[in-house]
Scaffold this active site. Structure first.
Site, PDB file in Angstrom:
ATOM      1  N   TYR A 158     104.857 -60.568  36.393  1.00  0.00           N
ATOM      2  CA  TYR A 158     106.249 -60.718  36.991  1.00  0.00           C
ATOM      3  C   TYR A 158     106.872 -59.377  37.076  1.00  0.00           C
ATOM      4  O   TYR A 158     107.590 -59.079  38.173  1.00  0.00           O
ATOM      5  CB  TYR A 158     107.073 -61.593  35.809  1.00  0.00           C
ATOM      6  N   ASN A 182     108.477 -64.212  44.927  1.00  0.00           N
ATOM      7  CA  ASN A 182     108.813 -62.834  44.878  1.00  0.00           C
ATOM      8  C   ASN A 182     108.486 -62.020  46.235  1.00  0.00           C
ATOM      9  O   ASN A 182     109.165 -61.680  46.820  1.00  0.00           O
ATOM     10  CB  ASN A 182     108.584 -62.164  43.570  1.00  0.00           C
TER      11      ASN A 182
END
Length: 333
Positions: free
Chosen positions: A161, A111
């Protein structure tokens, strides 16, 4: 060209994208063979755009989609720069990343690190590239029950996350302000559709239902408490939003929510999948031992309607049916 594009058995209604697209674009989709990336690639190709899917493990995505092998999590800035210069995209869609089955270190790499390197590489190009980052509802964290989350809400993620995705959104916004890219983030709800990741709640449930069906047995699902209410959105709706974001000028520099604007319980989603499967099932939830249920997420999707001309579907029955059918195809493959 028809107003509708077909991705496998899934019909994508671009909701005006074809009318606004103008000339064909060169679009590079990172994570192009994954859950989100694959239908995005197919829909873009069906609209007449030149599409290059970039993924660690290449697979055939059908006519009109070139697939380029590259381990994005491991690639350095120079490697990404070389690929960008060679492929010369007008738009880069970042559908890579993920959370299911990954450690925090792995989530950071796929990410945040990937996005930071992509921005640096894109900033070396002679012209600004539009970068569409697929963000997450989890960037917001949780809000009081009954309220919605507009894009103006200060993010307060409660899980790693969500924090990583917020860092990506922030990096894209800063790069846009500094003129390195033409960046925007689509902050996406919990996606439901064909190819659901096997580690996700619905992926796990689909696998257990298929196993019971094949064995000719009654399924028994023993799950954690399912009272949390989340904004679940159909995969085809997300694809439609991406297609619009690729062409709408006013989308640049924005963070735009993409959800149904409905807070549905995980229990409702699991029951819908059971109903679609028609597999006799005993659903057993563990008792909640913590505080009273306050886990609530509902996106305000007004800006998506205003800027993209996008609106979500009314229900998720079709998406859930496609999820179930795709799970069956994988089992028999």
């Amino acid at each position: 060209m028809s107003d509708d594009s077909q991705v496998g058995d899934m019909i994508i209604n671009p909701r005006g994208a074809a009318d606004d697209a103008g000339s064909a674009l060169r679009v590079m989709v990172l994570g192009g063979t994954g859950f989100l990336g694959r239908p995005i690639c197919r829909a873009l190709a069906d609209q007449g755009h030149t599409v290059i899917a970039v993924a660690r493990q290449p697979r055939d995505l059908g006519q009109g989609v070139e697939v380029r092998a590259l381990d994005l999590a491991a690639a350095d800035v120079d490697e990404i720069t070389d690929v960008l210069r060679e492929l010369d995209p007008d738009v880069v869609v970042n559908a890579a990343g993920g959370m299911w089955g990954l450690t925090d270190a792995q989530m950071l790499a796929v990410n945040v690190t990937l996005v930071e390197r992509l921005i640096e590489a894109a900033g070396r190009l002679p012209r600004r590239v539009r970068v569409i980052q697929l963000g997450s509802v989890h960037e917001y964290g949780l809000v009081p029950v009954g309220t919605s989350m507009p894009e103006t809400l200060p993010p307060a993620p409660v899980m790693a996350y969500g924090d990583f995705k917020l860092r990506c959104t922030t990096a894209v916004a800063e790069a846009d302000r500094h003129g390195l890219i033409e960046g925007l983030t689509l902050r996406v709800g919990n996606v439901v559709g064909a190819g659901q990741p096997g580690h996700s709640l619905l992926g796990v449930v689909a696998g257990k239902l298929r196993a019971a069906q094949q064995a000719g047995e009654r399924a028994r699902l023993e799950l954690a408490p399912l009272g949390s209410r989340r904004d679940f959105v159909g995969l085809s709706d997300v694809v439609a939003a991406v297609l619009l974001a690729a062409t709408r000028p006013d989308a640049a520099g924005r963070v735009i929510n993409v959800g149904r604007g409905v807070a549905a319980s995980a229990r409702d989603m699991v029951q819908l999948l059971i109903d679609v499967s028609e597999v006799p099932t005993d659903l057993v939830e563990a008792e909640r031992t913590g505080p009273a249920e306050t886990s609530w997420q509902r996106l305000d999707v007004g800006l998506a309607a205003e800027v993209l001309g996008w609106s979500p579907s009314d229900d998720l029955h079709t998406e859930m049916k496609q999820l179930w059918e795709h799970a069956g195809a994988e089992v028999s493959a």
